[in-house]
Scaffold this active site. Structure first.
Site, PDB file in Angstrom:
ATOM      1  CG  ASP A  27      -3.771  -9.531   4.928  1.00  0.00           C
ATOM      2  OD1 ASP A  27      -3.107  -8.473   4.339  1.00  0.00           O
ATOM      3  OD2 ASP A  27      -4.831  -9.912   4.860  1.00  0.00           O
ATOM      4  CB  ILE A  28       1.177  -6.387   5.839  1.00  0.00           C
ATOM      5  CG1 ILE A  28       1.016  -5.629   4.477  1.00  0.00           C
ATOM      6  CG2 ILE A  28       2.600  -7.202   5.462  1.00  0.00           C
ATOM      7  CD1 ILE A  28       1.785  -4.587   3.960  1.00  0.00           C
ATOM      8  CE1 TYR A  57       2.077   1.683  -5.888  1.00  0.00           C
ATOM      9  CE2 TYR A  57       3.226   3.272  -7.397  1.00  0.00           C
ATOM     10  CZ  TYR A  57       3.258   2.364  -6.616  1.00  0.00           C
ATOM     11  OH  TYR A  57       4.601   1.634  -6.344  1.00  0.00           O
ATOM     12  CB  ALA A  65      -2.404   9.596  -3.191  1.00  0.00           C
ATOM     13  CE  LYS A  77       4.393   2.096  -2.923  1.00  0.00           C
ATOM     14  NZ  LYS A  77       5.027   0.978  -1.820  1.00  0.00           N
TER      15      LYS A  77
END
Length: 252
Positions: free
Chosen positions: A64-65, A155, A157, A159
């Protein structure tokens, strides 16, 4: 039709691909292995990695990053296992669509935790090994990081943050010989939409509507992005700080 291999200067490079169980991450994994890379494949879903066990030149880890402790352990094990790390590809991501008036705060937090914090945590954990090898970091941004969108602003924002982290890290890490680039894919046929809770019908409608706005009039396939990621990670030693649109002209 078979995918042509790159004309590589080096083979046997060692690295980590997050989100390797599906979508662009899986396409990267397949392509990197075909180029002779040795890959630590990370994904939060053990089921997504189940078919990879026992294959040569690959190790799988359920990670889980967003969990810094889990990432630190995985990074240490990967570095020790391969004797170093030459690249990291930050493919793991979360998607979110919806108008400002309706989007849940918890969903906004999740998309930033995965896309921004997760990318940071993974890169931090592997940074000493990347500095030692003068390696490469490749992040996955999005075409909506470069072009405003009314339908998935949070999303976009998140990225956009990934894109700018890429530029900032390129300046910071360049003197240490580490290259940092990003790809910015347009709409692509991956499982990220299903993971965001969209139905098959909603996904089909979204991709159809987006395709109609793209100059090439279609959405992308994961391997079309993976090819450019492979160039940044395995082949190119001179490019850094680039955020490359791979979107059929959408960002125009």
């Amino acid at each position: 039709m078979s995918t042509p291999l790159l004309s590589l200067r080096r083979e046997g490079l060692r690295g980590v691909i997050t989100g390797a169980g599906s979508g662009i991450g899986r396409a990267c994994l397949d392509l990197f292995l075909a180029h002779g890379a040795r890959v630590d494949a990370w994904d939060r879903s053990p089921d997504a990695l189940a078919d990879l066990s026992g294959q040569g030149n690959i190790a799988t880890r359920v990670v889980d990053i967003t969990d810094a402790e889990s990432v630190a352990t995985a990074a240490s094990e990967a570095t020790e296992s391969w004797g170093g790390i030459d690249f990291v590809v930050n493919c793991a991501g979360a998607f979110l669509v919806g108008p400002l008036a309706e989007v849940p705060v918890d969903a906004v937090r999740k998309v930033f935790d995965v896309n921004v914090l997760g990318t940071t945590v993974v890169t931090q954990a592997l940074l000493p090994a990347l500095v030692a090898s003068q390696g490469a970091i490749v992040n996955v941004a999005s075409s909506v990081a470069l072009k405003a969108t009314p339908s998935n602003s949070h999303y976009a924002a998140s990225k956009a943050a990934v894109a700018h982290l890429t530029r900032c890290w390129a300046l910071e890490l360049g003197p240490q010989g580490v290259r940092v680039n990003a790809v910015a894919p347009g709409p692509t046929t991956t499982t990220i939409y299903q993971s965001a809770g969209m139905s098959a019908e909603q996904e089909s409608t979204l991709l159809r509507e987006r395709a109609a706005t793209i100059p090439l009039r279609r959405v992308g396939e994961p391997v079309e992005t993976a090819r450019w990621i492979a160039r940044f990670a395995l082949e190119d030693d001179w490019t850094t700080g680039t955020v490359l649109p791979i979107d059929g002209g959408m960002s125009l």
